[in-house]
Design a protein around this motif. Structure first.
Motif, PDB file in Angstrom:
ATOM      1  N   LEU A  88       0.822  -1.206   0.000  1.00 29.41           N
ATOM      2  CA  LEU A  88       0.000   0.000   0.000  1.00 29.41           C
ATOM      3  C   LEU A  88       0.854   1.253   0.000  1.00 29.41           C
ATOM      4  N   VAL A  89       1.909   1.276   0.831  1.00 29.73           N
ATOM      5  CA  VAL A  89       2.819   2.431   0.883  1.00 29.73           C
ATOM      6  C   VAL A  89       3.475   2.650  -0.473  1.00 29.73           C
ATOM      7  N   GLY A  90       3.992   1.583  -1.068  1.00 23.36           N
ATOM      8  CA  GLY A  90       4.666   1.710  -2.356  1.00 23.36           C
ATOM      9  C   GLY A  90       3.747   2.236  -3.440  1.00 23.36           C
ATOM     10  N   PHE A  91       2.538   1.693  -3.514  1.00 25.77           N
ATOM     11  CA  PHE A  91       1.615   2.093  -4.565  1.00 25.77           C
ATOM     12  C   PHE A  91       1.134   3.528  -4.375  1.00 25.77           C
ATOM     13  N   VAL A  92       0.871   3.913  -3.121  1.00 24.60           N
ATOM     14  CA  VAL A  92       0.402   5.280  -2.845  1.00 24.60           C
ATOM     15  C   VAL A  92       1.486   6.306  -3.168  1.00 24.60           C
ATOM     16  N   VAL A  93       2.726   6.043  -2.741  1.00 22.28           N
ATOM     17  CA  VAL A  93       3.814   6.993  -2.982  1.00 22.28           C
ATOM     18  C   VAL A  93       4.045   7.177  -4.475  1.00 22.28           C
ATOM     19  N   VAL A  94       4.082   6.082  -5.236  1.00 22.51           N
ATOM     20  CA  VAL A  94       4.299   6.177  -6.682  1.00 22.51           C
ATOM     21  C   VAL A  94       3.120   6.887  -7.351  1.00 22.51           C
ATOM     22  N   SER A  95       1.930   6.653  -6.861  1.00 19.51           N
ATOM     23  CA  SER A  95       0.749   7.309  -7.443  1.00 19.51           C
ATOM     24  C   SER A  95       0.746   8.807  -7.174  1.00 19.51           C
ATOM     25  N   LEU A  96       1.308   9.225  -6.039  1.00 24.75           N
ATOM     26  CA  LEU A  96       1.364  10.648  -5.715  1.00 24.75           C
ATOM     27  C   LEU A  96       2.507  11.353  -6.449  1.00 24.75           C
ATOM     28  N   VAL A  97       3.687  10.736  -6.461  1.00 24.49           N
ATOM     29  CA  VAL A  97       4.870  11.361  -7.093  1.00 24.49           C
ATOM     30  C   VAL A  97       4.810  11.234  -8.611  1.00 24.49           C
TER      31      VAL A  97
END
Length: 449
Positions: A88-97
């Motif tokens: 979840l952390v990985g997907f959210v960070v990549v989706s934001l950046v």
């Protein structure tokens, strides 16, 4: 000079020299690769025996099988929750950046010959089938578990042998003493191998920098920085919160396992840190039985770094290929990755193979897009392997605390060995003062002030 004698300092120096060599003389740096490969091979040589002795010794002395079952259930639940949070952390960070926006890599399945061969090789080793995965846990014979080099069969055999010994063996049985002696010998062998870790880190890092150089790093620098930021967020926010709930400081845990984390960083393989991590966690106050069960299981079921890698890679490849993923598709992919991420010991390159298996299982992204990650996989593997080591270490501390099998005094002594030695000396001094020659005939008088 005293600082130079520490293993992790030697590894850091070796890594710095390797980076310099890779930038200044890339051709020579690439030829250093056998040093890293040989070091990993040496560690894999003792990995099976270390897991066997650690697990069998821990289970054989645990006595209470209900407690063992309770530890197993808590461990598996913990693994699934934390692995899901990593994704979840990985997907959210990549989706934001959104580091892949603007790359427009419409590769489809058309790749350069070299990249196509690499994708095919990844799929050959990474195709996932749940039935096949479960059956591979059972080795053909007891001995073959140690021949193939996979952790799960070794763990399976070790648990069975440990359970049998716990039921059949008496406390003074000679077999238990032989088990203790065998564990001592294998860890002495490990100490010899670990002296070569700076050399192994030098070879691995030099080959990585020399092979992929500055052009690839600059081309995908935004994604590399995003991935490293995701790893730091996961370690300090997620694992830090989990550790805090169990009464630990993540910074103190990092201080305890700093040598093992640096070894994983230098070799880009969490396997390289496993043997030394077993001894370090036991030394730091964790119960031997919990270490022997949770840590080997974590290397197959709690590969947080690989989960982070796969989630970040999924988001990045979707952006880079201009593929729009709905919320349902994203969640289904993350669900599949919870399965495909299992197994394997966290060796360098393992995460990209698991991602290949996921893309082949759920065809919503062009498989050829994996070629974008091959050039920087080794750079990403540094963060992946280090996250694996830290995640599994936190798991051991937390499970020990839940089971009330944690020794805080040993943990504090591991953090500050000089202070612990001084306190032990101070505690021994009054006893020596109180012991008078006239009390030797009556020892009871010498034991009270």
């Amino acid at each position: 000079m005293k600082l130079l004698g520490k293993l992790y300092i030697q590894v850091l120096i070796a890594m710095a020299l390797a980076i310099a060599l890779g930038l200044l003389a890339p051709d020579l740096a690439v030829r250093m690769k056998p040093l890293g490969t040989a070091f990993i091979a040496l560690l894999k040589m003792v990995l099976g025996p270390i897991i066997f002795f650690t697990v069998v010794h821990g289970i054989a002395h645990i006595g209470d099988f209900r407690r063992l079952g309770r530890i197993g259930i808590k461990t598996l639940v913990y693994f699934e929750v934390v692995s899901s949070l990593a994704m979840l952390v990985g997907f959210v960070v990549v989706s934001l950046v959104r580091p892949g926006d603007g790359l427009h890599a419409h590769m489809g399945d058309e790749l350069a010959a070299g990249q196509a061969a690499t994708v095919n090789a990844a799929l050959a080793g990474g195709s996932f089938n749940l039935e096949h995965f479960l059956l591979t846990i059972i080795p053909r014979t007891l001995a073959s578990a140690f021949v193939d080099g996979d952790i799960l069969p070794v763990l399976f055999v070790s648990i069975l042998v440990g359970l049998a010994l716990a039921q059949c063996a008496k406390p003074d049985w000679v077999g238990l003493r032989l088990l203790n002696e065998g564990q001592t010998v294998i860890f002495k062998l490990l100490s010899y191998i670990m002296r070569l870790s700076p050399l192994g880190a030098f070879g691995a890092m030099a080959a990585a920098v020399g092979s992929f150089g500055s052009q690839t790093l600059l081309y995908l620098l935004r994604y590399i920085l995003t991935y490293y930021a995701s790893a730091l967020i996961f370690i300090f926010l997620v694992l830090g919160s989990v550790a805090a709930l169990a009464g630990f400081s993540i910074l103190k845990i990092l201080r305890v396992i700093k040598e093992e984390a640096v070894i994983a960083m230098g070799t880009a393989s969490s396997e390289a840190a496993f043997p030394k991590l077993v001894a370090k966690l036991t030394q730091a106050g964790c119960d031997e039985a919990v270490v022997g069960f949770v840590l080997p299981a974590g290397y197959s079921f709690n590969i947080d770094g690989a989960c982070l890698y796969m989630a970040c890679g999924l988001g990045f490849l979707a952006q880079a290929t201009d593929t729009s993923l709905s919320l349902g598709q994203s969640l289904s992919l993350l669900g599949v990755m919870l399965l495909t991420s299992k197994g394997g010991a966290g060796a360098a390159g393992g995460a990209v193979i698991k991602l290949a298996a996921t893309l082949e299982s759920v065809r919503v992204l062009p498989l050829g897009a994996l070629g974008l990650l091959f050039g920087i996989d080794r750079v990403l593997a540094i963060a992946t392997s280090t996250t694996n080591v830290i995640g599994n270490s936190v798991a051991v501390f937390v499970i020990c605390r839940w089971e009330k099998l944690f020794d805080r005094e040993r943990f504090d002594a591991c953090l500050n060995p000089a202070a612990a030695a001084a306190a032990a000396a101070a505690a021994a001094a009054p006893r020596a003062t109180r012991t008078h020659p006239s009390t030797l005939d009556n020892p009871q008088e010498g034991t009270h002030p």
